[in-house]
Design a protein around this motif. Structure first.
Motif, PDB file in Angstrom:
ATOM      1  N   ASN A   1      62.140 -55.913  60.765  1.00 27.03           N
ATOM      2  CA  ASN A   1      62.623 -56.103  59.402  1.00 27.03           C
ATOM      3  C   ASN A   1      63.260 -54.811  58.925  1.00 27.03           C
ATOM      4  O   ASN A   1      63.082 -53.760  59.531  1.00 27.03           O
ATOM      5  N   ALA A   2      64.025 -54.913  57.836  1.00 27.29           N
ATOM      6  CA  ALA A   2      64.753 -53.740  57.347  1.00 27.29           C
ATOM      7  C   ALA A   2      64.890 -53.802  55.840  1.00 27.29           C
ATOM      8  O   ALA A   2      64.959 -54.893  55.248  1.00 27.29           O
ATOM      9  N   SER A   3      64.949 -52.616  55.222  1.00 24.78           N
ATOM     10  CA  SER A   3      65.149 -52.546  53.775  1.00 24.78           C
ATOM     11  C   SER A   3      65.869 -51.245  53.437  1.00 24.78           C
ATOM     12  O   SER A   3      65.761 -50.243  54.158  1.00 24.78           O
ATOM     13  N   PHE A   4      66.624 -51.268  52.327  1.00 26.83           N
ATOM     14  CA  PHE A   4      67.309 -50.087  51.803  1.00 26.83           C
ATOM     15  C   PHE A   4      66.616 -49.634  50.533  1.00 26.83           C
ATOM     16  O   PHE A   4      66.275 -50.461  49.678  1.00 26.83           O
ATOM     17  N   SER A   5      66.441 -48.322  50.379  1.00 26.15           N
ATOM     18  CA  SER A   5      65.796 -47.810  49.164  1.00 26.15           C
ATOM     19  C   SER A   5      66.664 -48.044  47.941  1.00 26.15           C
ATOM     20  O   SER A   5      66.146 -48.233  46.831  1.00 26.15           O
ATOM     21  N   VAL A   6      67.989 -48.013  48.118  1.00 30.68           N
ATOM     22  CA  VAL A   6      68.955 -48.296  47.054  1.00 30.68           C
ATOM     23  C   VAL A   6      70.034 -49.186  47.641  1.00 30.68           C
ATOM     24  O   VAL A   6      70.576 -48.890  48.708  1.00 30.68           O
ATOM     25  N   ASN A   7      70.338 -50.273  46.967  1.00 36.98           N
ATOM     26  CA  ASN A   7      71.401 -51.176  47.435  1.00 36.98           C
ATOM     27  C   ASN A   7      71.773 -52.129  46.306  1.00 36.98           C
ATOM     28  O   ASN A   7      70.904 -52.879  45.826  1.00 36.98           O
ATOM     29  N   PRO A   8      73.032 -52.105  45.802  1.00 37.11           N
ATOM     30  CA  PRO A   8      74.171 -51.317  46.293  1.00 37.11           C
ATOM     31  C   PRO A   8      74.046 -49.835  45.935  1.00 37.11           C
ATOM     32  O   PRO A   8      73.186 -49.443  45.140  1.00 37.11           O
ATOM     33  N   VAL A   9      74.949 -49.055  46.528  1.00 36.99           N
ATOM     34  CA  VAL A   9      74.929 -47.597  46.397  1.00 36.99           C
ATOM     35  C   VAL A   9      76.234 -47.143  45.753  1.00 36.99           C
ATOM     36  O   VAL A   9      77.317 -47.589  46.153  1.00 36.99           O
ATOM     37  N   GLY A  10      76.150 -46.260  44.788  1.00 36.97           N
ATOM     38  CA  GLY A  10      77.349 -45.735  44.146  1.00 36.97           C
ATOM     39  C   GLY A  10      78.125 -44.812  45.066  1.00 36.97           C
ATOM     40  O   GLY A  10      77.553 -44.168  45.956  1.00 36.97           O
ATOM     41  N   PRO A  11      79.448 -44.723  44.889  1.00 34.65           N
ATOM     42  CA  PRO A  11      80.260 -43.799  45.702  1.00 34.65           C
ATOM     43  C   PRO A  11      79.718 -42.377  45.631  1.00 34.65           C
ATOM     44  O   PRO A  11      79.389 -41.884  44.546  1.00 34.65           O
ATOM     45  N   GLY A  12      79.601 -41.733  46.809  1.00 36.95           N
ATOM     46  CA  GLY A  12      79.105 -40.369  46.873  1.00 36.95           C
ATOM     47  C   GLY A  12      77.592 -40.255  46.870  1.00 36.95           C
ATOM     48  O   GLY A  12      77.061 -39.146  46.913  1.00 36.95           O
ATOM     49  N   ASN A  13      76.877 -41.390  46.833  1.00 38.91           N
ATOM     50  CA  ASN A  13      75.413 -41.370  46.793  1.00 38.91           C
ATOM     51  C   ASN A  13      74.822 -41.836  48.119  1.00 38.91           C
ATOM     52  O   ASN A  13      75.549 -42.133  49.066  1.00 38.91           O
TER      53      ASN A  13
END
Length: 645
Positions: A491-503
């Motif tokens: 399984n997989a997860s992102f801490s932030v998603n979506p992500v702002g440009p440059g972040n």
């Protein structure tokens, strides 16, 4: 350039002195000026033109030593809002442009250094604390004209934290980007395309973005190109020629210009094509770190010490290190350090050498079919038929109106170079020693970049791994991240998603104990709905220590082994270590390597009348294998071969 920097630059460029006067500062005429000794432009031009030969960088400016600090020169004032402002003027009579070398630069937070013309119509972007580097220097791009205003603005409380020392002013006597004589009219502008009858250019728009002109030490000029590495992580490596003179000590003085090209297509062989263009020099990187160089193949690799600006649409070109002759070639360069041009060779190249043809250190374009190269093109990239860099320009006799050759230091030779990290490309372009023979390019304007690229785990002990995901600043909106080919059961997860440009975001891949041992390639994707990027992650899963490799060649007791021996063995998991010795206890090791990712190794020259012994072991995240059984090949059986000089 950030939005804030762009706004400040706009204010300085548009409002100029009016903006400054609004802060109750002295009129510019009352700001102290440093008048430099007058230079003889004509004499300097003659001296430089007489000195120009193939294999030598062109110069456009002469250095004037100064010793300027805010404590010794200029004037400090206070604005209405309490900011401290230091200003001074520098004038070098009849200079066509000026550029500056600060040997000490440390800007406090919220402070800015501006360089602009007296009327405020020409300016360089503000330099801030983001330009502070470990080497402590700052070298500026050129500013047209004979007079420049230096201005520092910072909170008054931070004035004592400012460290600024100007040691060098460079007086332009010939015109940066103004060749003497002008570059030949047979050259083809990179802006040309199908609408102009040059559709051949359109399929190479990406690699055109990789090339850039630069100056070093404020005086000498060359060309070069951004080059990708196997990690595909947008590290800003820049490849150029060794003879351009970059070293560890002067690498901070490199200033590279991007997108310096004409705004319209000047048809080759027209009068316009032989005249100066209208390119601009407002997109740049300043400062670099020397990585490697090797004189025989005439390469230098540097790393730019600031990130690439997504607004400049940077592209890191791919490369090919195979020792094969390209069937055609493309050159992208700045002839006379003028606007960027493109040249085409439609026939196979030749292998040669700069000093001696038998050296086989260079690839040769026998005769350009479209365009040419000229002085100032030195260090420019040569691409093969697959748009991968295979060399950089050393020099040659090619010019408009002749059928002479050009010589490019061969990347295949530069790969191993002098055998050390500071004399070869291998350590930087393939830092994980994957053994890749070639690499495609990558756009870094719209990129999602993982770090690291490869993760290795031992199960069942490790349940999850993480990757740091950096999103470039070029995207027009939030970037949605996703994965393809995630192994079944994980399984997989992102801490932030979506992500702002440059972040950035952290990707966690879990439930790894459910996976079978093996290597898994997972594709990371990111899109803002208009632009997108993808890159591969590799997850190596092991459940036991590596198995002992089975040796294959040279076989035990084999005869007629070449003096440059290639050792091979059966593949295992992980990486390999090999030792070659003249005794079976391996106390006298003559060749060895570790961290090998492929089951092959080429030795240095072996001597005849000597018995050699060799063995290999493998290791992975779970542990190391035992050494393989020892193979040997007996004395008097080394088959000596003639090698190139």
């Amino acid at each position: 350039m950030s939005v804030n920097k762009a706004v400040v630059l706009f204010l300085i460029g548009i409002f100029g002195i009016t903006f400054l006067n609004a802060q109750n500062l002295l009129p510019l005429a009352e700001v102290p000026i440093l008048e430099l000794p007058q230079q003889d432009n004509k004499a300097l031009q003659i001296q430089e033109l007489e000195a120009r030969v193939p294999g030598r960088p062109q110069e456009f400016a002469t250095r004037i030593n100064v010793n300027v600090t805010p404590e010794t020169h200029g004037i400090w004032e206070t604005t209405n809002n309490g900011d401290a402002v230091w200003r001074m003027r520098i004038r070098s009579p009849k200079a066509l442009s000026l550029n500056f070398g600060f040997t000490q630069y440390q800007m406090p937070a919220s402070g800015m250094l501006y360089l602009h013309s007296p009327n405020g119509k020409k300016a360089i972007r503000p330099f801030t604390d983001a330009d502070n580097e470990s080497h402590g220097q700052l070298w500026t791009p050129i500013l047209p004209g004979e007079e420049t205003v230096l201005e520092v603005r910072l909170p008054a409380a931070r004035r004592a934290d400012l460290k600024l020392e100007l040691k060098y002013v460079h007086h332009d006597y010939i015109g940066f980007g103004a060749a003497r004589p002008p570059s030949g009219s047979c050259n083809l502008d990179v802006i040309c395309g199908a609408a102009d009858g040059w559709g051949i250019v359109d399929s190479h728009r990406d690699i055109i973005q990789a090339a850039g002109a630069y100056h070093i030490g404020g005086t000498a000029t060359c060309s070069g190109a951004l080059i990708n590495n196997v990690r595909n992580d947008c590290t800003p490596y820049y490849l150029t020629a060794d003879h351009c003179g970059i070293s560890t000590s002067n690498a901070p003085s490199v200033v590279v210009y991007w997108n310096y090209q004409n705004s319209f297509c000047r048809q080759p062989n027209s009068s316009a094509s032989g005249q100066p263009g209208n390119g601009t020099l407002n997109q740049f990187n300043t400062g670099s770190i020397f990585k490697a160089g090797y004189t025989p193949s005439d390469f230098t690799l540097i790393e730019l010490d600031d990130p690439l600006d997504a607004l400049h649409n940077p592209y890191l070109a791919g490369w090919n290190r195979e020792r094969v002759v390209a069937t055609s070639a493309i050159g992208i360069h700045h002839p006379g350090v003028e606007e960027k041009r493109i040249s085409f060779e439609n026939d196979p190249l030749s292998i040669s050498g700069w000093s001696q043809p038998s050296d086989s250190t260079h690839v040769m374009v026998n005769d350009w079919d479209i365009g040419t190269t000229e002085g100032g093109s030195s260090g420019s990239p040569l691409f093969d038929q697959n748009d991968r860099i295979i060399g950089q320009l050393t020099g040659g006799g090619a010019a408009c109106g002749n059928n002479l050759e050009d010589m490019f230091g061969w990347l295949a030779v530069s790969w191993e170079g002098g055998g050390t990290s500071t004399s070869r490309l291998k350590d930087w372009l393939d830092p994980d020693n994957t053994g890749a023979l070639h690499m495609d390019g990558k756009s870094c304007a719209y990129s999602v970049t993982p770090s690291p690229i490869v993760q290795s785990v031992c199960i069942p002990g490790t349940g999850s791994v993480t990757f740091a995901i950096q999103v470039s600043g070029g995207f027009g909106g939030n970037v949605t991240l996703s994965l393809n080919n995630l192994p079944s059961g994980a399984n997989a997860s992102f801490s932030v998603n979506p992500v702002g440009p440059g972040n950035s975001s952290i990707l966690t891949v879990g439930n790894l104990a459910s996976l079978a041992a093996g290597s898994y390639t997972i594709t990371l994707l990111g899109t803002d709905g208009v632009e997108s990027d993808s890159t591969d992650l590799v997850l190596n899963v092991s459940s036991a220590a590596a198995t002992t490799p089975a040796l294959t060649s040279p076989s035990n007791g084999q005869t007629a082994v070449p003096a440059v021996a290639t050792f091979t063995w059966g593949a295992s998991s992980g990486t390999y270590q090999i030792e070659v010795a003249t005794d079976n206890q391996f106390t006298n090791i003559v060749s060895q390597a570790s961290g090998l990712t492929s089951a092959t190794f080429s030795s240095s020259l072996l001597a005849s009348l000597t018995t050699y012994y060799w063995h290999v072991r493998a290791s992975n995240i779970c542990g190391m294998s035992a050494w393989s059984p020892i193979f040997s090949f007996p004395p008097d059986q080394i088959n000596c071969v003639n090698l190139p000089a």
